[in-house]
Design an enzyme around this catalytic site. Structure first.
Site, PDB file in Angstrom:
ATOM      1  N   GLU A  19      -7.055   7.123 -22.181  1.00  0.00           N
ATOM      2  CA  GLU A  19      -6.908   6.680 -23.433  1.00  0.00           C
ATOM      3  C   GLU A  19      -6.146   5.361 -23.524  1.00  0.00           C
ATOM      4  OE1 GLU A  19      -4.030   9.373 -25.508  1.00  0.00           O
ATOM      5  OE2 GLU A  19      -5.387  11.226 -24.607  1.00  0.00           O
ATOM      6  N   HIS A  83      -6.073   5.755 -31.593  1.00  0.00           N
ATOM      7  CA  HIS A  83      -6.056   5.921 -29.887  1.00  0.00           C
ATOM      8  C   HIS A  83      -7.364   6.704 -29.556  1.00  0.00           C
ATOM      9  CE1 HIS A  83      -3.574   9.380 -30.684  1.00  0.00           C
ATOM     10  NE2 HIS A  83      -4.287   9.937 -29.660  1.00  0.00           N
ATOM     11  N   HIS A  85      -9.365   9.629 -27.239  1.00  0.00           N
ATOM     12  CA  HIS A  85      -9.368  10.625 -26.460  1.00  0.00           C
ATOM     13  C   HIS A  85     -10.832  10.936 -25.546  1.00  0.00           C
ATOM     14  CE1 HIS A  85      -6.627  13.446 -29.368  1.00  0.00           C
ATOM     15  NE2 HIS A  85      -6.029  12.410 -28.586  1.00  0.00           N
ATOM     16  N   ASP A  96       0.653  13.719 -30.590  1.00  0.00           N
ATOM     17  CA  ASP A  96       0.300  12.819 -31.568  1.00  0.00           C
ATOM     18  C   ASP A  96       0.911  12.957 -32.932  1.00  0.00           C
ATOM     19  OD1 ASP A  96      -1.568  11.867 -29.825  1.00  0.00           O
ATOM     20  OD2 ASP A  96      -3.183  12.843 -30.460  1.00  0.00           O
TER      21      ASP A  96
END
Length: 149
Positions: A19, A83, A85, A96
């Site tokens: 990530e 971000h 995944h 999150d």
């Protein structure tokens, strides 16, 4: 959003199996109901990442913001975070959600309704993107609107 998305995909490609992420920069409309994402910050060098976690670092962020404020005359600022995944769908985890709510409550940040953009990607699946907005204590899924051709 088009140029920013291209930049995000490029940054994500450097960390394929881990990530990664950074800050979304832009501005809100006067009524606070819409945001324009104009740029993404560089990935902080002290960020910590693995295949299923990401903690954004702070190294270089202050310098980036000083330059941003100077160059934009103070018009552009933090509007959220993005971000990845890797090998997963772009659905916000409990972590999150908690992080975005924490950001919304942090007066020093000054962003009561931060955005969260998640990029899901993997070797054998197409890149997928989802955008969320923190409203009170929950996240609402948004439809990104691209005003660029």
């Amino acid at each position: 959003m088009g140029r920013c998305f291209v930049k995000i995909v490029k940054l994500a490609g450097r960390c394929r199996r881990k990530e990664t992420g950074s800050i979304l920069v832009g501005h809100y409309t006067a009524d606070g109901r819409s945001a324009t994402i104009l740029d993404v910050s560089p990935i902080a060098r002290d960020s910590v990442s693995s295949s299923c976690t990401y903690v954004r670092g702070t190294e270089g962020v202050r310098k980036y913001y000083r330059k941003l404020q100077r160059n934009s005359g103070g018009r552009f600022h933090f509007v959220g975070e993005w971000h990845t995944h890797p090998f997963a769908s772009p659905v916000p985890s409990g972590c999150d959600r908690a992080t975005l709510q924490q950001i919304a409550q942090e007066e020093a940040i000054g962003c009561a309704s931060p955005l969260l953009l998640i990029l899901g990607h993997g070797m054998n699946r197409p890149t997928d993107i989802e955008l969320f907005w923190c409203v009170g204590k929950h996240l609402e899924r948004m439809e990104p609107i691209n005003s660029e051709s």
